[in-house]
Design a protein around this motif. Structure first.
Motif, PDB file in Angstrom:
ATOM      1  N   GLY A  63     -10.313 -44.995  50.091  1.00 43.05           N
ATOM      2  CA  GLY A  63      -9.266 -44.347  50.869  1.00 43.05           C
ATOM      3  C   GLY A  63      -9.614 -44.371  52.350  1.00 43.05           C
ATOM      4  N   THR A  64      -8.687 -44.817  53.177  1.00 41.53           N
ATOM      5  CA  THR A  64      -8.944 -44.960  54.609  1.00 41.53           C
ATOM      6  C   THR A  64      -8.403 -43.795  55.437  1.00 41.53           C
ATOM      7  OG1 THR A  64      -6.906 -46.259  54.856  1.00 41.53           O
ATOM      8  CG2 THR A  64      -8.952 -47.475  54.483  1.00 41.53           C
ATOM      9  N   GLY A  65      -7.912 -42.768  54.759  1.00 44.22           N
ATOM     10  CA  GLY A  65      -7.374 -41.628  55.475  1.00 44.22           C
ATOM     11  C   GLY A  65      -5.882 -41.766  55.704  1.00 44.22           C
ATOM     12  N   PRO A  66      -5.371 -41.037  56.669  1.00 45.30           N
ATOM     13  CA  PRO A  66      -6.075 -40.267  57.699  1.00 45.30           C
ATOM     14  C   PRO A  66      -6.818 -39.061  57.140  1.00 45.30           C
ATOM     15  CG  PRO A  66      -3.727 -39.826  57.774  1.00 45.30           C
ATOM     16  CD  PRO A  66      -3.903 -40.925  56.799  1.00 45.30           C
ATOM     17  N   GLY A  67      -7.859 -38.682  57.871  1.00 51.35           N
ATOM     18  CA  GLY A  67      -8.657 -37.552  57.450  1.00 51.35           C
ATOM     19  C   GLY A  67      -9.645 -37.166  58.530  1.00 51.35           C
ATOM     20  N   PRO A  68     -10.332 -36.037  58.355  1.00 51.43           N
ATOM     21  CA  PRO A  68     -11.340 -35.592  59.313  1.00 51.43           C
ATOM     22  C   PRO A  68     -12.480 -36.598  59.418  1.00 51.43           C
ATOM     23  CG  PRO A  68     -10.726 -33.818  57.820  1.00 51.43           C
ATOM     24  CD  PRO A  68     -10.136 -35.072  57.264  1.00 51.43           C
ATOM     25  N   TYR A  69     -13.037 -36.735  60.593  1.00 50.58           N
ATOM     26  CA  TYR A  69     -14.050 -37.749  60.880  1.00 50.58           C
ATOM     27  C   TYR A  69     -15.230 -37.690  59.919  1.00 50.58           C
ATOM     28  CZ  TYR A  69     -17.594 -40.332  63.515  1.00 50.58           C
ATOM     29  OH  TYR A  69     -18.580 -41.208  63.885  1.00 50.58           O
ATOM     30  N   THR A  70     -15.824 -36.519  59.763  1.00 48.66           N
ATOM     31  CA  THR A  70     -17.059 -36.415  58.984  1.00 48.66           C
ATOM     32  C   THR A  70     -16.842 -36.769  57.527  1.00 48.66           C
ATOM     33  OG1 THR A  70     -17.875 -34.699  60.480  1.00 48.66           O
ATOM     34  CG2 THR A  70     -18.949 -34.887  58.330  1.00 48.66           C
ATOM     35  N   GLY A  71     -15.833 -36.178  56.891  1.00 47.50           N
ATOM     36  CA  GLY A  71     -15.598 -36.463  55.482  1.00 47.50           C
ATOM     37  C   GLY A  71     -15.190 -37.903  55.244  1.00 47.50           C
ATOM     38  N   LEU A  72     -14.312 -38.424  56.065  1.00 42.55           N
ATOM     39  CA  LEU A  72     -13.778 -39.764  55.871  1.00 42.55           C
ATOM     40  C   LEU A  72     -14.868 -40.826  55.951  1.00 42.55           C
ATOM     41  CD1 LEU A  72     -11.339 -41.560  55.456  1.00 42.55           C
ATOM     42  CD2 LEU A  72     -10.824 -41.358  57.896  1.00 42.55           C
ATOM     43  N   ARG A  73     -15.790 -40.687  56.891  1.00 42.83           N
ATOM     44  CA  ARG A  73     -16.796 -41.731  57.067  1.00 42.83           C
ATOM     45  C   ARG A  73     -17.773 -41.790  55.888  1.00 42.83           C
ATOM     46  NH1 ARG A  73     -21.021 -39.641  61.776  1.00 42.83           N
ATOM     47  NH2 ARG A  73     -21.616 -37.688  60.775  1.00 42.83           N
ATOM     48  N   VAL A  74     -17.937 -40.683  55.144  1.00 39.02           N
ATOM     49  CA  VAL A  74     -18.821 -40.707  53.975  1.00 39.02           C
ATOM     50  C   VAL A  74     -18.337 -41.745  52.962  1.00 39.02           C
ATOM     51  CG1 VAL A  74     -19.628 -39.380  51.970  1.00 39.02           C
ATOM     52  CG2 VAL A  74     -19.609 -38.324  54.232  1.00 39.02           C
ATOM     53  N   GLY A  75     -17.049 -41.694  52.633  1.00 32.24           N
ATOM     54  CA  GLY A  75     -16.511 -42.637  51.669  1.00 32.24           C
ATOM     55  C   GLY A  75     -16.507 -44.062  52.177  1.00 32.24           C
ATOM     56  N   LEU A  76     -16.137 -44.250  53.442  1.00 27.05           N
ATOM     57  CA  LEU A  76     -16.067 -45.600  53.997  1.00 27.05           C
ATOM     58  C   LEU A  76     -17.442 -46.248  54.110  1.00 27.05           C
ATOM     59  CD1 LEU A  76     -13.344 -44.806  56.623  1.00 27.05           C
ATOM     60  CD2 LEU A  76     -13.156 -46.592  54.901  1.00 27.05           C
TER      61      LEU A  76
END
Length: 218
Positions: A63-76
């Motif tokens: 999932g590429t978001g949109p989302g908060p920076y910290t949480g989103l980068r964990v998955g990416l």
């Protein structure tokens, strides 16, 4: 085909395996502060449930978001690492598209809205469960009230702001199972998926303070 799908763009840490036809194992936990702690154990749990090893995976969906920076980068970052280690492609899917795909809405347009914090929502409008008609955006609910008036809405952002989204519905958070199913459908149709790049839409919460004085050793 064996797709490993994961998403950390919302408070849900969600992982699934899809064999090209069906979801064969999945896991979702809601904890907005522990994405980094929960993601890899969830991957292990899903693989164990399916009786498979990581090297059986032929593609990663994230999932590429949109989302908060910290949480989103964990998955990416996790998806990129798996892709490099296994030598398999990494496909991006908009998190809002995953929510739309899981929505139980049969007819007509609707909206997907997730919680963007700061009293804002990430949102997009859909013609149906597979067709997004606007680019993802971040706005205050009151500012988009006219644009979404009369439309059903899906997601945590819709549930948080009933004045703007009076017809708010489940699911609240995205599931990797829905992301994987949507990605498998698009791949089978020969469609090109997005690059695994984040949709942040705004600056991270943590920033260097203004008038910050750099101290250098004498």
């Amino acid at each position: 085909m064996l797709l490993l799908a994961l998403d950390t763009a919302t408070p849900a840490v969600t992982v699934a395996l899809h064999d090209g036809t069906d979801v064969i194992a999945s896991s979702s936990q809601v904890d907005a502060r522990r994405h980094g702690e929960l993601l890899l154990p969830a991957v292990d749990r899903v693989l164990a449930e399916a009786g498979l090893k990581l090297d059986a995976v032929t593609g990663i969906v994230v999932g590429t978001g949109p989302g908060p920076y910290t949480g989103l980068r964990v998955g990416l970052m996790t998806a990129d690492t798996f892709g490099l280690a296994l030598g398999v492609p990494v496909h991006g899917v908009c998190t809002l598209d995953g929510l739309a795909h899981a929505a139980d809405i049969e007819d007509g347009p609707f909206v997907v809205a997730t919680d963007a914090r700061r009293k804002e929502v990430y949102w997009a409008r859909y013609a149906d469960a597979r067709t997004r008609v606007t680019e993802p955006a971040v706005d205050r609910p009151a500012d988009i009230a006219e644009a979404v008036k009369g439309l059903p809405a899906v997601g945590a952002g819709a549930l948080l702001y009933p004045d703007t989204f009076p017809d708010a519905r489940e699911p609240e958070h995205v599931s990797a199972a829905a992301l994987a199913a949507l990605a498998a459908e698009r791949l089978a149709a020969g469609q090109e998926l997005d690059a695994p790049r984040p949709l942040y839409l705004r600056r991270p919460d943590a920033q260097v303070p203004k008038n910050y004085k750099v101290v250098t050793p004498k």
